[in-house]
Design an enzyme around this catalytic site. Sequence first.
Site, PDB file in Angstrom:
ATOM      1  N   HIS A  14      43.759  47.984  45.701  1.00  0.00           N
ATOM      2  CA  HIS A  14      42.422  47.742  46.253  1.00  0.00           C
ATOM      3  C   HIS A  14      41.479  47.203  45.184  1.00  0.00           C
ATOM      4  O   HIS A  14      41.290  47.821  44.131  1.00  0.00           O
ATOM      5  CB  HIS A  14      41.892  49.061  46.807  1.00  0.00           C
ATOM      6  CG  HIS A  14      40.624  48.949  47.576  1.00  0.00           C
ATOM      7  ND1 HIS A  14      39.570  49.811  47.395  1.00  0.00           N
ATOM      8  CD2 HIS A  14      40.243  48.096  48.570  1.00  0.00           C
ATOM      9  CE1 HIS A  14      38.596  49.502  48.229  1.00  0.00           C
ATOM     10  NE2 HIS A  14      38.971  48.462  48.952  1.00  0.00           N
ATOM     11  N   HIS A  56      32.004  42.729  46.303  1.00  0.00           N
ATOM     12  CA  HIS A  56      32.007  43.473  47.561  1.00  0.00           C
ATOM     13  C   HIS A  56      30.628  43.524  48.204  1.00  0.00           C
ATOM     14  O   HIS A  56      30.448  43.158  49.361  1.00  0.00           O
ATOM     15  CB  HIS A  56      32.524  44.898  47.334  1.00  0.00           C
ATOM     16  CG  HIS A  56      32.510  45.750  48.570  1.00  0.00           C
ATOM     17  ND1 HIS A  56      31.401  46.476  48.956  1.00  0.00           N
ATOM     18  CD2 HIS A  56      33.452  45.967  49.505  1.00  0.00           C
ATOM     19  CE1 HIS A  56      31.666  47.118  50.076  1.00  0.00           C
ATOM     20  NE2 HIS A  56      32.908  46.828  50.444  1.00  0.00           N
TER      21      HIS A  56
END
Length: 247
Positions: A14, A56
């Site tokens: 991730h 992000h």
Amino acid sequence: MIMNPWPYPRWVAHRGAGKLAPENTLAAFKLGAAHGYRMFECDAKLSADGVPFLMHDARLDRTTSGRGIGGEQPWSALAQLDAGSWHSRSHAGEPLPTLENIARFCLANGYLLNIEIKPTPGVERETGEAVAREAARLWQGAAVPPLLTSFQVASLEGAHAVQPDLPCGLLLDKLWDGWLEAAKRLGCVAIVCNHALWDAATVALAHDAGMRALSYTVNDDWAAQRLIDLGTDGIITDRVDLFSPAG
């Protein structure tokens, strides 16, 4: 339905290396690779002048030395930011990477990539189109293309419209009405759920539709084992130090 062969491994790191390095940076990818991972997930959005880069959040504040909305700044400004000091002193000065930076690293080393299209609010479709075009350009001729995913249907619509041959997946944090029909309409090859959403019936729905069942973000042994027992196909984790990607 018979599913096409799946070219991606079960285990996916991730944002590069989870929380062990500053997320969505080349340093994180290198650390994830050092733990044996061969596939990585990252987030891609657009600068104000249309450069796909990795981050992000919509705002710069949490993970860089900058302030404000990242997508409202040109790449020339974003490239000057420190994207490592927030994490640790050892990563001070780590820059934000472009999607091209990460693509070159992955292609040179035989690594695979899951690109989450993470648009700045208001440019969902444009971001999907731009990321898909850039991915097609960078991975032209590659044996295995990147997997494009998004929570934003408009982003996947944009990506599918300009590059229908790139594999895509629908991200879900809840099973909203019509999710399976939307995934079919978009030609998705995968559903990527919050891991708690998967049960035997939902996995069967995805598989019966010819799609793979992937999960985020799985950081506990019991959760990973439950997903393996359910017959799911991919696990995205922060715990590159806990889970062996060979498992």
